[in-house]
Scaffold this active site. Structure first.
Site, PDB file in Angstrom:
ATOM      1  N   ARG A   1      24.965  32.906  77.967  1.00 42.26           N
ATOM      2  CA  ARG A   1      25.881  32.302  78.932  1.00 42.26           C
ATOM      3  C   ARG A   1      25.176  31.176  79.687  1.00 42.26           C
ATOM      4  O   ARG A   1      23.968  31.185  79.830  1.00 42.26           O
ATOM      5  CB  ARG A   1      26.302  33.326  79.997  1.00 42.26           C
ATOM      6  CG  ARG A   1      27.140  34.443  79.536  1.00 42.26           C
ATOM      7  CD  ARG A   1      27.402  35.381  80.716  1.00 42.26           C
ATOM      8  NE  ARG A   1      28.476  34.889  81.562  1.00 42.26           N
ATOM      9  CZ  ARG A   1      29.757  35.142  81.328  1.00 42.26           C
ATOM     10  NH1 ARG A   1      30.134  35.874  80.312  1.00 42.26           N
ATOM     11  NH2 ARG A   1      30.684  34.671  82.132  1.00 42.26           N
TER      12      ARG A   1
ATOM     13  N   LYS B   1      34.787  34.441  87.604  1.00 44.54           N
ATOM     14  CA  LYS B   1      36.148  34.010  87.928  1.00 44.54           C
ATOM     15  C   LYS B   1      36.710  34.791  89.108  1.00 44.54           C
ATOM     16  O   LYS B   1      37.488  34.260  89.885  1.00 44.54           O
ATOM     17  CB  LYS B   1      37.058  34.198  86.702  1.00 44.54           C
ATOM     18  CG  LYS B   1      37.015  33.018  85.746  1.00 44.54           C
ATOM     19  CD  LYS B   1      38.213  33.044  84.818  1.00 44.54           C
ATOM     20  CE  LYS B   1      37.812  33.495  83.435  1.00 44.54           C
ATOM     21  NZ  LYS B   1      38.931  33.566  82.493  1.00 44.54           N
TER      22      LYS B   1
ATOM     23  N   GLU C   1      40.905  33.605  78.705  1.00 40.59           N
ATOM     24  CA  GLU C   1      41.963  34.417  79.302  1.00 40.59           C
ATOM     25  C   GLU C   1      42.582  33.560  80.409  1.00 40.59           C
ATOM     26  O   GLU C   1      41.859  33.064  81.278  1.00 40.59           O
ATOM     27  CB  GLU C   1      41.385  35.707  79.892  1.00 40.59           C
ATOM     28  CG  GLU C   1      42.493  36.581  80.445  1.00 40.59           C
ATOM     29  CD  GLU C   1      42.019  37.913  81.016  1.00 40.59           C
ATOM     30  OE1 GLU C   1      40.822  38.224  80.933  1.00 40.59           O
ATOM     31  OE2 GLU C   1      42.889  38.624  81.553  1.00 40.59           O
TER      32      GLU C   1
HETATM   33  P1  ATP Z   1      36.503  37.235  82.538  1.00 34.04           P
HETATM   34  O1  ATP Z   1      36.483  37.801  81.144  1.00 34.04           O
HETATM   35  O2  ATP Z   1      35.631  37.908  83.523  1.00 34.04           O
HETATM   36  O3  ATP Z   1      37.835  36.901  83.055  1.00 34.04           O
HETATM   37  P2  ATP Z   1      35.169  35.004  81.318  1.00 34.04           P
HETATM   38  O4  ATP Z   1      34.387  34.010  82.096  1.00 34.04           O
HETATM   39  O5  ATP Z   1      34.516  35.797  80.266  1.00 34.04           O
HETATM   40  O6  ATP Z   1      35.793  35.848  82.448  1.00 34.04           O
HETATM   41  P3  ATP Z   1      37.146  34.144  79.403  1.00 34.04           P
HETATM   42  O7  ATP Z   1      38.376  33.405  79.688  1.00 34.04           O
HETATM   43  O8  ATP Z   1      37.262  35.471  78.769  1.00 34.04           O
HETATM   44  O9  ATP Z   1      36.417  34.262  80.768  1.00 34.04           O
HETATM   45  O10 ATP Z   1      36.138  33.237  78.597  1.00 34.04           O
HETATM   46  C1  ATP Z   1      36.505  32.480  77.469  1.00 34.04           C
HETATM   47  C2  ATP Z   1      35.289  32.177  76.653  1.00 34.04           C
HETATM   48  O11 ATP Z   1      34.342  31.466  77.426  1.00 34.04           O
HETATM   49  C3  ATP Z   1      34.607  33.431  76.149  1.00 34.04           C
HETATM   50  O12 ATP Z   1      34.300  33.276  74.777  1.00 34.04           O
HETATM   51  C4  ATP Z   1      33.369  33.529  76.966  1.00 34.04           C
HETATM   52  O13 ATP Z   1      32.333  34.109  76.240  1.00 34.04           O
HETATM   53  C5  ATP Z   1      33.081  32.068  77.311  1.00 34.04           C
HETATM   54  N1  ATP Z   1      32.359  31.980  78.586  1.00 34.04           N
HETATM   55  C6  ATP Z   1      32.744  32.464  79.780  1.00 34.04           C
HETATM   56  N2  ATP Z   1      31.805  32.268  80.721  1.00 34.04           N
HETATM   57  C7  ATP Z   1      30.786  31.615  80.100  1.00 34.04           C
HETATM   58  C8  ATP Z   1      29.504  31.116  80.535  1.00 34.04           C
HETATM   59  N3  ATP Z   1      29.088  31.247  81.806  1.00 34.04           N
HETATM   60  N4  ATP Z   1      28.729  30.506  79.630  1.00 34.04           N
HETATM   61  C9  ATP Z   1      29.135  30.355  78.357  1.00 34.04           C
HETATM   62  N5  ATP Z   1      30.313  30.793  77.884  1.00 34.04           N
HETATM   63  C10 ATP Z   1      31.132  31.422  78.742  1.00 34.04           C
END
Ligand code: ATP
Ligand code: MG
Length: 574
Positions: free
Chosen positions: A272, A282, A45
């Site tokens: 994660r 974030k 995102e």
């Molecule tokens: P948010 O949804 O809270 O804005 P997010 O960290 O999930 O934050 P995204 O941009 O939705 O951000 O994440 C993109 C991809 O990265 C998703 O598939 C998510 O599962 C993966 N991702 C995010 N944080 C992690 C992490 N700490 N470890 C592994 N994969 C991650």
């Protein structure tokens, strides 16, 4: 069903070094699912910069596609115009490329599917599978029930198809305020899976979107957008993190509205990445940036890819670290020491060696001719002899580290002491004969005598002394600034302390700026090039900061040579 004799068992896969996600993908390919195609996606995102957790997802999504000859899409999951921005889109592209992955021409945006998603919503309304709810979000939440108690039906649940169609179209035409109405899927308010209790499909948002402007007034929720976007793009394996496990049935429910037996995307979840001494949310990272608690998303203390790049980490070290921790089905907290180890290992292999004195004290070699300079040879990288040597000037006045001299040393202090001999690395053996102090008693100069026969190639070159010090020639040294970075938080897992404001746990010593460090001329010359990696002998790994100029060099300390933090913590416990 007859077993395909070519299909390896899980043990055989393990032997081939496949992780559990790769095994699933491999099995699907063997079974000929989706016509034998493999297409993954990385779906950020664009509401912040990527961090090392995202790097783990990137390595998985792009890595598995590379491994089995598939493709990986970059899809910006831009369904919330309130938080998203093109600045983030650009940074995400740059960071993925820097990590060494490429999506070719497969760059997509969830917003490209707004028309198809809207059409699907209309179809579901017509089929009696969706309805407009006029309640507030609080009312809807109050009816949700609990995992053990069924929810209550909304009073608007049985609206006619015509009324639903009319209201949904008017929602999108901008007739209603944000929050006034939502579109919900009509599934089951008593489902044991909370996500099935008539989930929201669309909400009204009036903030213009960075790509579609003010064309839309309704925006799809993650659950209504993600699986369908996968489907529209032909994604076969939608790999994400464990928090999406409970969303999977809903993913499958919505995808079923579109897919058939010939092709259906599939969601797979892994753990994660969580790291000690930092935060990965974030929202919190944005707060640190907004409140000026760090210098920006690419502050070298941030766990962001851009921060790590600026700090001097290499893409290879990040990828090696991610390989090492692996992918499992269990949440874990990974020690940042493992990452630091990977960084040291890679930098040890590639960094150019040079001499720099961080906390200088002047040394005068009283028996060395005044005005004379000679050049000594220094190896550029002992790990890579092919990188050759460089020359470094030696003269009568030098700088060494203040800490490398002690007037009243304890036992086993093998550095410079009155009357003791040490070798100046790559040059002569010297013996301290005198110290000069200011009226306050601070040492301002150390006087030494050198042994003219102790240089390499001379008869005394094999003479053994216990200590070897780094040094630079005073008249040739170039002044520079060092930014000494350390861990951003002084608590191992700030996220595990919900009662404390995470900002209270920031490490006050995470940045120390040291002016007036002395670097050898070769280093100063090399450091004019951005991105160079250096090992300051006996000190640590450094890289020029983006703020560095040829007139005023600024080095970031990527990492100390040894894990002094762990040692300090261990000592403190004794
Ligand atoms: P948010 O949804 O809270 O804005 P997010 O960290 O999930 O934050 P995204 O941009 O939705 O951000 O994440 C993109 C991809 O990265 C998703 O598939 C998510 O599962 C993966 N991702 C995010 N944080 C992690 C992490 N700490 N470890 C592994 N994969 C991650
Ligand atoms: Mg997310």
């Amino acid at each position: 069903m007859a077993e395909n004799i070519n299909t390896p068992t899980a043990e055989e896969n393990e032997k081939k070094g496949l992780n559990f996600v790769e095994q699933i993908v491999w099995d699907d390919l063997q079974a000929g699912k989706n016509g034998g195609r493999l297409n993954t996606r990385f779906p950020p995102e664009p509401n912040g910069y990527l961090h090392i957790g995202h790097a783990k997802a990137i390595c998985m999504d792009f890595g598995v596609a590379e491994k089995f000859g598939g493709t990986c899409n970059l899809r910006f999951d831009d369904t919330n115009p309130v938080k998203e921005d093109v600045e983030y889109v650009d940074s995400i592209r740059e960071d993925i490329h820097w990590l060494g992955f490429d999506w070719g021409d497969r760059e997509y945006y969830a917003s490209d599917y707004f028309p198809q998603l809207y059409d699907l919503a209309i179809r579901m309304i017509k089929e009696g599978k969706a309805y407009v709810d006029d309640q507030t979000s609080e009312q809807i939440a109050a009816q949700k029930g609990t995992p053990t108690q069924p929810g209550q039906n909304s009073p608007y649940r049985d609206r006619s198809v015509e009324e639903n169609l009319d209201l949904f179209q008017r929602m999108n035409a901008g007739e209603f305020e944000e929050g006034a109405r939502v579109l919900r899927a009509k599934i089951d308010m008593a489902s044991p899976n909370m996500h099935f209790r008539d989930p929201i499909m669309y909400r009204i948002l009036k903030t213009p979107h960075h790509r579609t402007g003010d064309k839309w007034k309704v925006y799809p929720m993650y659950d209504f957008a993600h699986g369908q976007s996968d489907y529209f793009e032909g994604v076969t394996h939608s790999i994400c993190t464990l928090e999406f496990v409970p969303h999977r049935p809903l993913y499958e429910y919505f995808v079923k509205e579109l897919a058939d037996e010939s092709y259906c995307p599939r969601q797979i979840e892994f753990n994660r990445l969580n790291l000690t001494y930092t935060v990965m949310s974030k929202r919190k990272l944005l707060q640190l940036v907004k409140e000026g608690l760090v210098a920006g998303w690419d502050d070298p203390r941030m766990p962001t890819i851009s921060g790590m790049r600026r700090r001097g980490f290499t893409p290879q070290s990040i990828r090696n670290f991610i390989d090492k921790i692996g992918y499992t089905k269990f949440e874990a907290l990974n020690s940042v020491s493992l990452l630091e180890h990977a960084v040291r290992e890679d930098l040890n292999a590639i960094a150019t060696r040079g001499m720099a004195v961080i906390n200088p004290v002047k040394v005068v070699i009283t028996n060395y001719p005044e005005g004379q300079t000679e050049m000594v040879e220094m190896e550029n990288n002992p790990e890579r002899p092919e990188e050759g040597n460089h020359e470094m000037p030696f003269s009568r006045e030098l700088y060494i580290e203040r800490d490398d001299f002690m007037e009243n040393p304890p036992k086993k202090f093998f550095r410079m002491t009155p009357g003791g001999e040490v070798r100046l690395k790559g040059a002569y053996i010297v013996k301290c004969t005198d110290v000069v102090k200011d009226p306050q008693g601070n040492i301002v100069e150390i006087h030494c005598e050198y042994d003219p026969l102790s240089r390499s190639g001379m008869p005394g070159s094999q003479r053994k002394v216990k200590g070897t010090l780094h040094w630079v020639s005073a008249p040739h040294a170039v002044d520079a600034t060092a930014r000494m970075y350390d861990r951003l938080f002084n608590v191992e897992n700030p996220a595990a302390e919900p009662d404390r404001d995470f900002r209270e746990m920031l490490n006050p010593d995470s940045l120390k700026i040291v002016e007036g460090i002395k670097v050898e001329p070769f280093l100063a010359e090399q450091a004019k090039e951005q991105g160079r990696k250096f090992q300051f002998q006996r000190i640590g790994y450094f890289t020029p900061d983006y703020d560095s100029t040829p007139e005023h060099l600024i080095f970031n300390r990527t990492i100390a040579l040894k894990d002094s933090w762990e040692k300090a913590v261990a000592n403190a416990k004794v």
